[in-house]
Write a protein that holds these residues in place. Structure first.
Motif, PDB file in Angstrom:
ATOM      1  N   ASP A  33       0.744  -1.220  -0.145  1.00 33.05           N
ATOM      2  CA  ASP A  33      -0.058   0.100   0.075  1.00 33.05           C
ATOM      3  C   ASP A  33       0.762   1.035  -0.049  1.00 33.05           C
ATOM      4  N   GLY A  34       1.095   1.951  -1.227  1.00 33.83           N
ATOM      5  CA  GLY A  34       2.080   2.992  -1.272  1.00 33.83           C
ATOM      6  C   GLY A  34       1.312   4.228  -0.693  1.00 33.83           C
ATOM      7  N   GLY A  35       0.006   4.384  -0.701  1.00 34.86           N
ATOM      8  CA  GLY A  35      -0.526   5.340  -0.071  1.00 34.86           C
ATOM      9  C   GLY A  35      -0.391   5.483   1.554  1.00 34.86           C
ATOM     10  N   ALA A  36      -0.404   4.325   2.148  1.00 34.56           N
ATOM     11  CA  ALA A  36      -0.097   4.314   3.459  1.00 34.56           C
ATOM     12  C   ALA A  36       1.224   4.452   3.992  1.00 34.56           C
ATOM     13  N   LEU A  37       2.235   3.994   2.920  1.00 33.77           N
ATOM     14  CA  LEU A  37       3.559   4.315   3.246  1.00 33.77           C
ATOM     15  C   LEU A  37       3.732   5.732   3.321  1.00 33.77           C
ATOM     16  N   GLU A  38       3.350   6.578   2.187  1.00 38.29           N
ATOM     17  CA  GLU A  38       3.556   8.047   2.086  1.00 38.29           C
ATOM     18  C   GLU A  38       2.909   8.600   3.212  1.00 38.29           C
ATOM     19  N   SER A  39       1.827   8.139   3.663  1.00 37.91           N
ATOM     20  CA  SER A  39       1.126   8.817   4.800  1.00 37.91           C
ATOM     21  C   SER A  39       1.899   8.651   5.929  1.00 37.91           C
ATOM     22  N   LEU A  40       2.542   7.363   6.344  1.00 35.03           N
ATOM     23  CA  LEU A  40       3.393   7.153   7.313  1.00 35.03           C
ATOM     24  C   LEU A  40       4.687   7.957   7.492  1.00 35.03           C
ATOM     25  N   PHE A  41       5.358   8.038   6.305  1.00 38.47           N
ATOM     26  CA  PHE A  41       6.571   8.757   6.248  1.00 38.47           C
ATOM     27  C   PHE A  41       6.377  10.340   6.521  1.00 38.47           C
ATOM     28  N   ARG A  42       5.198  10.831   5.934  1.00 41.68           N
ATOM     29  CA  ARG A  42       4.901  12.235   6.397  1.00 41.68           C
ATOM     30  C   ARG A  42       4.691  12.399   7.932  1.00 41.68           C
ATOM     31  N   ALA A  43       4.202  11.635   8.651  1.00 39.01           N
ATOM     32  CA  ALA A  43       3.595  11.616   9.748  1.00 39.01           C
ATOM     33  C   ALA A  43       4.885  11.459  10.665  1.00 39.01           C
ATOM     34  N   VAL A  44       5.935  10.715  10.391  1.00 41.65           N
ATOM     35  CA  VAL A  44       7.097  10.310  11.260  1.00 41.65           C
ATOM     36  C   VAL A  44       7.953  11.581  10.863  1.00 41.65           C
ATOM     37  N   HIS A  45       8.211  12.084   9.669  1.00 40.10           N
ATOM     38  CA  HIS A  45       8.834  13.439   9.479  1.00 40.10           C
ATOM     39  C   HIS A  45       8.404  14.369  10.192  1.00 40.10           C
ATOM     40  N   THR A  46       6.929  14.621  10.216  1.00 42.50           N
ATOM     41  CA  THR A  46       6.553  15.787  11.056  1.00 42.50           C
ATOM     42  C   THR A  46       6.732  15.615  12.538  1.00 42.50           C
ATOM     43  N   VAL A  73      12.911   2.124   2.778  1.00 41.75           N
ATOM     44  CA  VAL A  73      11.595   1.386   2.207  1.00 41.75           C
ATOM     45  C   VAL A  73      11.215   1.993   0.969  1.00 41.75           C
ATOM     46  N   ARG A  74      11.072   3.331   1.126  1.00 41.93           N
ATOM     47  CA  ARG A  74      10.350   4.049  -0.342  1.00 41.93           C
ATOM     48  C   ARG A  74      11.346   3.936  -1.488  1.00 41.93           C
ATOM     49  N   ARG A  75      12.640   3.898  -1.350  1.00 45.51           N
ATOM     50  CA  ARG A  75      13.432   4.024  -2.536  1.00 45.51           C
ATOM     51  C   ARG A  75      13.770   2.478  -2.754  1.00 45.51           C
ATOM     52  N   GLY A  76      13.133   1.437  -2.035  1.00 42.37           N
ATOM     53  CA  GLY A  76      13.211  -0.047  -2.571  1.00 42.37           C
ATOM     54  C   GLY A  76      14.579  -0.793  -1.818  1.00 42.37           C
ATOM     55  N   ASP A  77      15.312  -0.016  -0.978  1.00 42.90           N
ATOM     56  CA  ASP A  77      16.471  -0.569  -0.744  1.00 42.90           C
ATOM     57  C   ASP A  77      16.244  -1.578   0.723  1.00 42.90           C
ATOM     58  N   LEU A  78      15.040  -1.492   1.127  1.00 41.92           N
ATOM     59  CA  LEU A  78      14.714  -2.117   2.496  1.00 41.92           C
ATOM     60  C   LEU A  78      13.280  -2.744   2.324  1.00 41.92           C
ATOM     61  N   ARG A  79      12.919  -3.739   2.902  1.00 43.62           N
ATOM     62  CA  ARG A  79      11.517  -4.269   2.748  1.00 43.62           C
ATOM     63  C   ARG A  79      10.897  -3.923   4.259  1.00 43.62           C
ATOM     64  N   LEU A  80       9.715  -3.816   4.225  1.00 41.14           N
ATOM     65  CA  LEU A  80       8.954  -3.378   5.562  1.00 41.14           C
ATOM     66  C   LEU A  80       8.424  -4.761   6.310  1.00 41.14           C
ATOM     67  N   THR A  81       9.590  -5.142   6.833  1.00 41.94           N
ATOM     68  CA  THR A  81       9.165  -6.820   7.339  1.00 41.94           C
ATOM     69  C   THR A  81       8.495  -6.635   8.526  1.00 41.94           C
TER      70      THR A  81
END
Length: 642
Positions: A33-46, A73-81
């Motif tokens: 779920d790319g949308g959830a990943l982007e939303s999570l990134f924004r929340a953590v960044h903020t 994870v966003r760049r594809g260098d790591l999996r969200l295990t």
């Protein structure tokens, strides 16, 4: 540090923690779920930026590493295990605890070392992350001095800033220009490329800007404008310059929402309730005046009263809707708790949430956490079988625990359901007998549904030993009492070998109840009109004796006759009556006739749930005020008759 800044930190932080937890829960179910990943990134960044703004270094350090993990994870260098998701969730819940401590203490907490959390984030998939030392604000340097020119129209002092957005800031939802536009008292702004543009592989979605400027506002005010991107900004305090010319000014941002302190909304709701009571009193006086007034005056008074009723009804409806809030923040507190509780019991559980968008009064969101937590722990401890027993019964090793909400008319039904062993009603009866809750003959006469209700009796517990979760004398009666204090009720349904479902039925919001005032045993009570099918006056000669009671035929249908004074254990009115005043009421699919001493007025009034000792009294739905200021006890007809 100002209290306002801390309040913003706590308020926004809690919203971000809830959002991050929701996104992590979504990613556990759908890692793609790319949308959830982007939303999570924004929340953590903020969250990282907010912590940096208030100077809370442990939290900023923790979320800096979390942001790096998510960037990988966003760049594809790591999996969200699952391990990484667990580490991120632990960081998010730690932030929630820090925010709660900040709100309770009025200052930043003394944070415990975050090394274990950092290690969990850094060692995921064998990756190691260097944790940078937090940098302070830069001292005046060449970049800041270059902004001071004779063209400035004010002598200063100034706060200089240099804002270098991340290359992927557009994808993170940032708007660098809008951020700078929010800087108060902006006197100068320069925009330059961070690096020379290479036009051949030019990427318009990569931010390559550096925005520098001067403001005459305070350092704290400028820092606040950059609070969401604090790690991307350098600040410096400078002296004055030769005034001349006009500097550019940035447009102010439009206000999209207004934060209002909850206590103010509560006070407004209480004031509107008082207006409703005053309106009812005025209606009583208007009716008295209309009887002796000329017809034209009477019609004018009635029209004015009706108009006031409509307008005040709309006002009450609007104010109560201000207090409505989604159940999502409440529900999102449970995934980690379920996981931790199940692990401590050596069990596996998967939590399924639904109905998070259902809106209820804020008091429910605040008051339901403890009852729901008790139900969840009870289900995992008593209802769910161990893994081996589940496999032997042909069930998945992991139990499916569900928390759901759905609107039911003016109420909301919140359910906690498991697919465990279900209630052993024979054991329930045996424990009730051992604890002296009922005589054995009475227990044997109970139906299965009535026996299931025994689990809500004070003192009932099937725990054989004291643990962290059970056997401490706090049973499901505490759940029923807490729900009753919120104006609700609890129902239980269970099937042996299949599972148990406990339903909490609560009013969505404080509403204007339509009531009929009646008298019984010399006292005055209110009956909700929604329970009344019809009122009737019946000749006593139409009654028929049936065993120890009486009945009548109403519209070709036999109905039992019940004295309201008997239900309330009040003395009956003296003397025989040739005519009976009856309320024909509906409870479920059944009808009954309730005899009252007298009918009174009908009114609309705010219904308040009972508190304290009265919350445990069966058959009472709440209280309201009569036009003359007396307290009116409102009856729960379904519970009384049932």
């Amino acid at each position: 540090m100002s209290d306002d800044l801390l309040e913003i930190f706590v308020t926004e932080g809690r919203e971000l923690v809830d959002q991050a937890a929701q996104d992590l829960h979504a990613l556990e179910r759908a890692p793609e779920d790319g949308g959830a990943l982007e939303s999570l990134f924004r929340a953590v960044h903020t969250l990282k930026g907010s912590a940096g703004l208030v100077g809370f270094a442990p939290m900023a350090e923790l979320f800096h590493v979390a942001e790096d993990r998510l960037s990988d994870v966003r760049r594809g260098d790591l999996r969200l295990t699952p391990d990484l998701a667990e580490a991120l969730l632990s960081a998010v819940w730690q932030a929630g605890r820090w925010l709660d401590e900040t709100a309770a203490q009025g200052r930043l907490p003394h944070a415990a070392p975050v090394a274990p959390l950092l290690a969990a984030l850094s060692q995921t998939d064998g990756a190691q992350t260097e944790v940078p030392e937090p940098e302070g604000d830069a001292s005046p340097s060449e970049w800041a001095a270059d902004l001071l020119t004779p063209s400035l129209d004010r002598p200063g002092p100034y706060v200089a800033f240099r804002y270098t957005p991340r290359p992927d800031s557009y994808f993170a939802g940032e708007d660098p220009v809008a951020t700078v536009a929010a800087v108060p008292d902006l006197q100068r702004l320069t925009v330059a490329p961070r690096a020379a543009f290479d036009t051949s592989p030019y990427d318009p979605f990569t931010c390559n800007l550096v925005l520098s400027g001067l403001s005459t506002a305070s350092l704290e005010a400028v820092r606040s404008a950059f609070r969401l991107v604090a790690d991307e900004v350098e600040l410096a305090e400078l002296g004055g310059a030769t005034p001349a010319g006009d500097g550019p000014r940035a447009p102010a941002l439009a206000v999209r929402s207004l934060r209002v302190e909850g206590a103010r909304v509560d006070a407004l709701a209480a004031a509107v309730d008082e207006l409703v009571v005053a309106k009812n009193s005025l209606a009583h006086l208007t009716n008295e005046l209309a009887r002796s007034a000329e017809p034209q005056v009477a019609r004018t008074l009635a029209a004015a009263q009706a108009d006031l009723d409509r307008r005040l009804g709309r006002l009450h409806d609007t104010v109560t809707r201000l207090r409505l809030t989604p159940l999502a923040p409440l529900f999102r507190r449970f995934p980690a708790l379920v996981r931790q509780t199940a692990a401590s019991l050596g069990k596996s559980a998967e939590l399924v949430l639904s109905g998070e968008d259902v809106e209820v009064d804020k008091s429910l969101v605040d008051g339901l956490f403890e009852p729901l937590l008790h139900l969840v722990r009870n289900a995992l401890d008593h209802g769910v079988e161990p893994r081996d027993a589940r496999r032997a019964a042909g069930k998945p090793a992991a139990t499916a625990l569900r928390i759901s909400a759905r609107p039911v008319g003016d109420e909301v039904a919140i359910e906690v359901a498991d697919d465990g062993r279900g209630l052993d009603l024979q054991k329930v009866r045996r424990v009730a007998a051992e604890r002296g809750l009922l005589e054995e003959a009475a227990l044997a006469a109970l139906s299965d549904a009535e026996a299931a209700e025994l689990i809500f009796r004070p003192g009932f517990s099937t725990a054989s030993a004291v643990t962290d979760l059970s056997g401490r004398g706090v049973g499901l009666d505490a759940v029923r009492a807490a729900v009753a204090s919120l104006g609700g009720r609890v129902e239980v349904a269970s099937t042996p070998g299949t599972g148990t479902r406990i339903t909490l039925l609560l009013p969505v919001r404080v509403r204007l109840a339509r009531l009929m005032v009646v008298e019984a045993g010399g006292e005055t009570f209110g009956v909700p009109l929604e329970s009344v099918v019809e009122t009737a006056r019946v000749d006593a000669a139409r009654l028929t004796s049936v065993r120890a009671g009486r009945a009548l035929v109403w519209r070709e249908r036999p109905l039992p006759l019940i004295e309201l004074s008997d239900l309330l254990r009040l003395p009956r009115a003296a003397g025989a009556h040739d005519e009976l005043k009856l309320l024909i009421v509906q409870t479920g699919d059944e009808l009954a006739a309730i005899s009252v001493q007298a009918f009174g007025a009908r009114l609309e009034a705010p219904l308040r749930p009972l508190g304290g000792l009265l919350a445990r009294v069966p058959g009472l739905a709440g209280t309201t005020l009569l036009p003359d200021g007396r307290v009116l006890m409102v009856l729960d007809v379904a519970e009384l008759v049932g």
